[in-house]
Design an enzyme around this catalytic site. Structure first.
Site, PDB file in Angstrom:
ATOM      1  N   HIS B  86       0.849  -1.194   0.000  1.00 43.95           N
ATOM      2  CA  HIS B  86       0.000   0.000   0.000  1.00 43.95           C
ATOM      3  C   HIS B  86       0.882   1.240   0.000  1.00 43.95           C
ATOM      4  O   HIS B  86       1.819   1.336   0.787  1.00 43.95           O
ATOM      5  CB  HIS B  86      -0.904   0.037   1.237  1.00 43.95           C
ATOM      6  CG  HIS B  86      -1.756   1.270   1.281  1.00 43.95           C
ATOM      7  ND1 HIS B  86      -2.928   1.392   0.563  1.00 43.95           N
ATOM      8  CD2 HIS B  86      -1.583   2.459   1.912  1.00 43.95           C
ATOM      9  CE1 HIS B  86      -3.444   2.586   0.770  1.00 43.95           C
ATOM     10  NE2 HIS B  86      -2.653   3.252   1.581  1.00 43.95           N
ATOM     11  N   ASP B 165     -15.292   2.150   7.842  1.00 47.08           N
ATOM     12  CA  ASP B 165     -14.261   3.076   7.377  1.00 47.08           C
ATOM     13  C   ASP B 165     -14.765   3.966   6.254  1.00 47.08           C
ATOM     14  O   ASP B 165     -14.449   5.154   6.208  1.00 47.08           O
ATOM     15  CB  ASP B 165     -13.023   2.316   6.897  1.00 47.08           C
ATOM     16  CG  ASP B 165     -11.992   3.294   6.363  1.00 47.08           C
ATOM     17  OD1 ASP B 165     -11.472   4.076   7.168  1.00 47.08           O
ATOM     18  OD2 ASP B 165     -11.748   3.309   5.145  1.00 47.08           O
ATOM     19  N   ARG B 172     -14.945  12.353   7.926  1.00 51.35           N
ATOM     20  CA  ARG B 172     -13.700  13.071   8.232  1.00 51.35           C
ATOM     21  C   ARG B 172     -13.424  14.138   7.175  1.00 51.35           C
ATOM     22  O   ARG B 172     -12.928  15.227   7.484  1.00 51.35           O
ATOM     23  CB  ARG B 172     -12.533  12.084   8.323  1.00 51.35           C
ATOM     24  CG  ARG B 172     -12.578  11.238   9.598  1.00 51.35           C
ATOM     25  CD  ARG B 172     -11.647  10.033   9.498  1.00 51.35           C
ATOM     26  NE  ARG B 172     -10.288  10.440   9.206  1.00 51.35           N
ATOM     27  CZ  ARG B 172      -9.391   9.686   8.566  1.00 51.35           C
ATOM     28  NH1 ARG B 172      -9.720   8.473   8.160  1.00 51.35           N
ATOM     29  NH2 ARG B 172      -8.180  10.135   8.343  1.00 51.35           N
ATOM     30  N   SER B 187      -7.707   3.570   9.151  1.00 53.26           N
ATOM     31  CA  SER B 187      -8.445   3.518   7.887  1.00 53.26           C
ATOM     32  C   SER B 187      -7.711   2.634   6.891  1.00 53.26           C
ATOM     33  O   SER B 187      -8.281   1.725   6.280  1.00 53.26           O
ATOM     34  CB  SER B 187      -8.610   4.940   7.343  1.00 53.26           C
ATOM     35  OG  SER B 187      -9.163   4.917   6.049  1.00 53.26           O
ATOM     36  N   LYS B 191      -8.612  -1.819   6.118  1.00 57.12           N
ATOM     37  CA  LYS B 191      -8.888  -2.395   4.795  1.00 57.12           C
ATOM     38  C   LYS B 191      -7.807  -3.402   4.413  1.00 57.12           C
ATOM     39  O   LYS B 191      -8.103  -4.484   3.900  1.00 57.12           O
ATOM     40  CB  LYS B 191      -8.998  -1.281   3.757  1.00 57.12           C
ATOM     41  CG  LYS B 191     -10.352  -0.563   3.851  1.00 57.12           C
ATOM     42  CD  LYS B 191     -10.456   0.601   2.888  1.00 57.12           C
ATOM     43  CE  LYS B 191      -9.512   1.713   3.307  1.00 57.12           C
ATOM     44  NZ  LYS B 191      -9.690   2.958   2.550  1.00 57.12           N
TER      45      LYS B 191
END
Lengths: 429, 429
Positions: B86, B165, B172, B187, B191
């Protein structure tokens, strides 16, 4: 429609511990009132204010914007000097009832817009509504006329005053942001300034039965409110007063009206009289009236005359029999000793559970429910002596009220009690 | 239905700088997903978390609760060791495109659930969608089959992963609470952990074009995410990598696919190759695969073979001609000197304005729009030399893109440029 600012950047400013510029303050309050700034955005802003605070002039502008969200009462038709009082709320705090007619009897006009109670503290309107026929709603024209002819009005605030505050207050209630001192101060002061009185006396309660539990918190709140009032051109002072112990000997709507009438008749518990007179002196000074003695006006019936006229003007019968509870329960002492503590919060919660208060805005209150205190801290008691009388319309309520009172008072064999002063300090000049 | 806790008390706990107990964390995430905890309540809680932080095990529990709000992918049918990457997002960051097939070519399975771009950073799915026929949606059965047969899938995450989320992220975004490091970390990690890979490599970007502008912030985020992954039993490491300058020589969807294919063909810009290889080594180590050289697999075509199979498996034609922009605009140098700065944020915003990115989720992106960088920091240029080529479907877009580039680069006569390392540090083992 194009908005000049956006909510995220206003929230970010306060989140990052900066001062929100004046145009953004004006915009965010107005846009929130119009529903452009969403509830979740105002919730985030309120939490940022709670945690990061506000500067003095920033909060002044915020308060002005709250006032600007609605109407401002026009008291220019009132021929006497105007003066108002606000209490942050306590247990047994019926002071407004004798105070408003007392100050009116000495030449000021007292436009006292009041609220209903929520939780363990009572509301002035709930108390007066135990008088048969009395109504809290007064038209604008009658309001001015009553101020000129009688000198005092205690009535419900209209929906037009600081509507932003009503919306924000409901939001704070569900987002754990009630406790933000800048928001408490601006909430109270926006309504009080919008009411248009030229002077204001704040009774900021400190102690277990008050919203502010410590003297430091109460002092900060008082200083913040006095600064806001002063900045808005309203002569404002505050008294810090003790709320560890209930005021007087009664807690509950009709019970407190009865005690207020005793004070207006020249009697009543010493603490209620002391605070009524002290606040009256401050209100009269704010209105520019000096050289008068409030204690005299209680003793000689002048304050009582105004009370009777004021109650009658709003449809009430000052001579009517007040409601009496169907059920009574006497709490007696299990030991012999000195009552060294009688906790205002415990008594407040017990009275609330007996039916004197409400848990939600929609709830009805009982006029007759409440508590008579037969002893106060410092009194000696013997085993079996009655301490409190609980009043309720329904005997099923006694159990939960008694639970609230458990641990709420101490009787110490051979104990001593050192009274603390009722009036702790004065803020402002 | 009776709720075991209430939102106000949970908010109050964090507001007062205390740790939220585990059962309250589980409840508040679940109740928020069910709509019992209101948006304004979660907004106040998010601001309290941003300002007061969270303890390590508290955030771990919060992340677990987010995962528990939805489904968890079951990769037990995958016969290779699984590893995932990621990136926190940057400008010109096409690394996933060559990286996933490269790591698959060396024996791991790469289940790469990706997103679309928002703002100045691009999205992996947007890039791949510039390949004619390629589709981001893959069924669960095809997902497992493709991982077994080809070794890599890059596809859209389903709505079932961490739905709390998705709801919280949208909130947010409008309440200025995006920047809370615990909320960013949970967050991303909720995931990534729900995707079920047994190891994970995080590319945490630092610099003007990144979300984290300073190394200190990026380090805190990386450490927080590595701790969350480790606590959840996912082998997790993070590289801190530079994002002051765009990665490679292309920014834009089809442009970045072309550059990725160059890398898979054994060529491509040095920085893209360096980061691809470095991340591949970490992913392979996480999957327990050592003694292989990713550079070899780029040079000898093994990675390219996996790429072609992967694109074809999702309906794409690896040999198709990629979209080309109708309009081009060349930016030339006004002076002679050394390019000492080329700001990633400026280039990212310019590419976004050319049509490569979106301002709102609903917006369409242009496959062809973007920017070719003809020079990189350290290069000498002469007056009139082309620096950048802007690509757009519509020439009206050039003006605002050029505005974004103003001040976005420095050419210094006689200047020198000291390159900073692309890979700043590694967090985790």
């Amino acid at each position: 429609m194009n908005e000049p600012f956006d909510a995220v950047s206003v929230i970010r400013t306060k989140r990052d511990r900066n001062r929100i510029p004046d145009p953004q303050i004006d915009w965010v309050i107005d846009a929130y009132t119009r529903g452009i700034v969403a509830e979740e955005q105002m919730a985030a802003l309120a939490m940022a204010i709670l945690l990061n605070g506000m500067e003095g002039d920033e909060l002044s502008r915020w308060t002005d914007a709250m006032i600007g969200s609605g109407e401002r009462l026009d008291l220019s038709g009132v021929r006497r000097p105007t003066t108002d009082k606000h209490s942050t709320g306590g247990v047994g705090d019926k002071i407004t009832l004798p105070l408003a007619p007392l100050v009116a009897a000495l030449g000021a006009a007292v436009p006292q817009l009041s609220g209903r109670g929520l939780g363990h503290t009572g509301g002035t309107l709930d108390k007066l509504e135990s008088i048969p026929g009395w109504r809290a709603e007064v038209s604008n024209a009658d309001f001015i006329q009553q101020l000129n002819e009688i000198g005092a009005v205690i009535c419900a605030a209209g929906d037009g005053l600081a509507p932003a505050d009503r919306k924000l207050y409901a939001l704070r209630d569900v987002t754990a942001t009630v406790e933000a001192i800048p928001l408490i101060a601006s909430s109270i002061m926006s309504k009080k300034i919008a009411e248009g009185s030229s002077s204001l006396v704040l009774d900021v309660k400190v102690g277990t039965g008050a919203f502010m539990k410590t003297e430091a918190q109460a002092r900060t709140l008082a200083e913040t409110m006095v600064a806001l009032g002063t900045a808005a051109g309203t002569h404002t002072v505050a008294l810090l007063t003790d709320m560890d112990t209930p005021l007087g000997l009664t807690v509950g709507n009709a019970l407190e009206v009865r005690e207020s009438i005793e004070v207006l008749a020249g009697g009543g518990p010493a603490d209620v009289v002391e605070l009524t007179v002290a606040l009256a002196i401050q209100m009269l000074a704010g209105a520019g009236i000096t050289g008068v003695d409030p204690a005299d006006a209680l003793a000689d019936g002048r304050a009582m005359d105004v009370w009777r006229a004021m109650i009658r003007a709003q449809g009430g019968d000052p001579d009517a029999t007040l409601p009496v509870a169907a059920e009574k329960h006497v709490v007696t002492s299990r030991v012999t000793g000195v009552l060294t503590r009688l906790d205002a919060y415990a008594v407040g919660v017990a009275a609330w559970r007996l039916g004197a208060g409400r848990a939600r805005k929609e709830d009805q209150v009982s006029a007759a429910a409440g508590i008579n205190l037969l002893v106060k801290p410092g009194d000696s008691v013997v085993t079996g002596q009655p301490l409190l009388v609980l009043h309720a319309d329904d005997p099923d309520r006694f159990d939960r009220a008694l639970q609230a009172l458990e641990g709420g008072y101490d009787i110490t064999p051979g104990g001593t009690f050192t009274p603390s002063p009722l009036i702790i300090d004065k803020i402002g000049r």
